[in-house]
Design a protein around this motif. Structure first.
Motif, PDB file in Angstrom:
ATOM      1  N   SER A 121      -0.106   0.486 -30.398  1.00 27.37           N
ATOM      2  CA  SER A 121      -0.425   1.878 -29.950  1.00 27.37           C
ATOM      3  C   SER A 121      -0.020   2.620 -31.253  1.00 27.37           C
ATOM      4  O   SER A 121       1.013   2.874 -31.807  1.00 27.37           O
ATOM      5  N   LYS A 163      -6.616   7.014 -33.287  1.00 31.49           N
ATOM      6  CA  LYS A 163      -6.249   7.078 -31.754  1.00 31.49           C
ATOM      7  C   LYS A 163      -7.731   6.777 -30.781  1.00 31.49           C
ATOM      8  O   LYS A 163      -7.270   6.114 -29.780  1.00 31.49           O
ATOM      9  N   GLU A 164      -8.905   7.252 -31.307  1.00 33.18           N
ATOM     10  CA  GLU A 164      -9.976   6.807 -30.167  1.00 33.18           C
ATOM     11  C   GLU A 164     -10.196   5.497 -30.323  1.00 33.18           C
ATOM     12  O   GLU A 164     -10.522   4.620 -29.125  1.00 33.18           O
ATOM     13  N   GLN A 216      -7.720   3.954 -27.955  1.00 34.86           N
ATOM     14  CA  GLN A 216      -8.044   4.355 -26.681  1.00 34.86           C
ATOM     15  C   GLN A 216      -9.249   3.196 -26.488  1.00 34.86           C
ATOM     16  O   GLN A 216      -9.282   3.028 -25.178  1.00 34.86           O
ATOM     17  N   TYR A 250      -2.799   6.586 -21.589  1.00 34.95           N
ATOM     18  CA  TYR A 250      -4.117   6.029 -21.913  1.00 34.95           C
ATOM     19  C   TYR A 250      -5.112   6.182 -20.451  1.00 34.95           C
ATOM     20  O   TYR A 250      -6.208   6.514 -20.426  1.00 34.95           O
ATOM     21  N   LYS A 277      -6.177   9.625 -20.396  1.00 32.79           N
ATOM     22  CA  LYS A 277      -7.312   9.651 -21.734  1.00 32.79           C
ATOM     23  C   LYS A 277      -8.506   9.032 -21.106  1.00 32.79           C
ATOM     24  O   LYS A 277      -9.696   9.675 -21.439  1.00 32.79           O
TER      25      LYS A 277
END
Length: 109
Positions: free
Chosen positions: A18, A28-29, A32, A65, A68
């Motif tokens: 991560s 980050k996307e 995710q 997560y 998100k």
């Protein structure tokens, strides 16, 4: 056919890699998306075991997560994420402050 252990290994690998401290929104996307793909690969009957296999920091990250994922739902992801959320909530009922830490970190952004 997928073996049960494959999804669990994928979850642990995704959590270990991560990019929590990454500054790039694209990085980050991508992370995710990877975690969401892993979470949606679990059968409902496997989710509790997966949550229980994580330590407190892993559960905290998992919950981040999950939230998100709720922000940017894909087809059927919300239903699956709700199942994960419920298992984390049950895990937290043992006295963990995971939900509070996750919500406080979201507000502090």
């Amino acid at each position: 056919p997928r073996r049960t252990g494959d999804a669990l290994r994928a979850l642990h690998a995704a959590m270990r890699s991560s990019p929590a401290s990454a500054r790039s929104p694209a990085v980050k996307e991508q992370a995710q998306g990877t975690v969401l793909k892993v979470l949606t690969s679990f059968k409902s009957s496997e989710i509790e075991q997966a949550v229980n296999s994580l330590d407190r920091n892993g559960v905290d990250l998992l919950m981040k997560y999950i939230y998100k994922g709720f922000e940017k739902p894909t087809e059927n992801s919300s239903a699956i994420l709700l199942q994960w959320h419920e298992k984390v909530r049950v895990w937290c009922s043992g006295g963990s402050a995971t939900l509070r830490r996750v919500l406080v970190s979201a507000v502090a952004r």
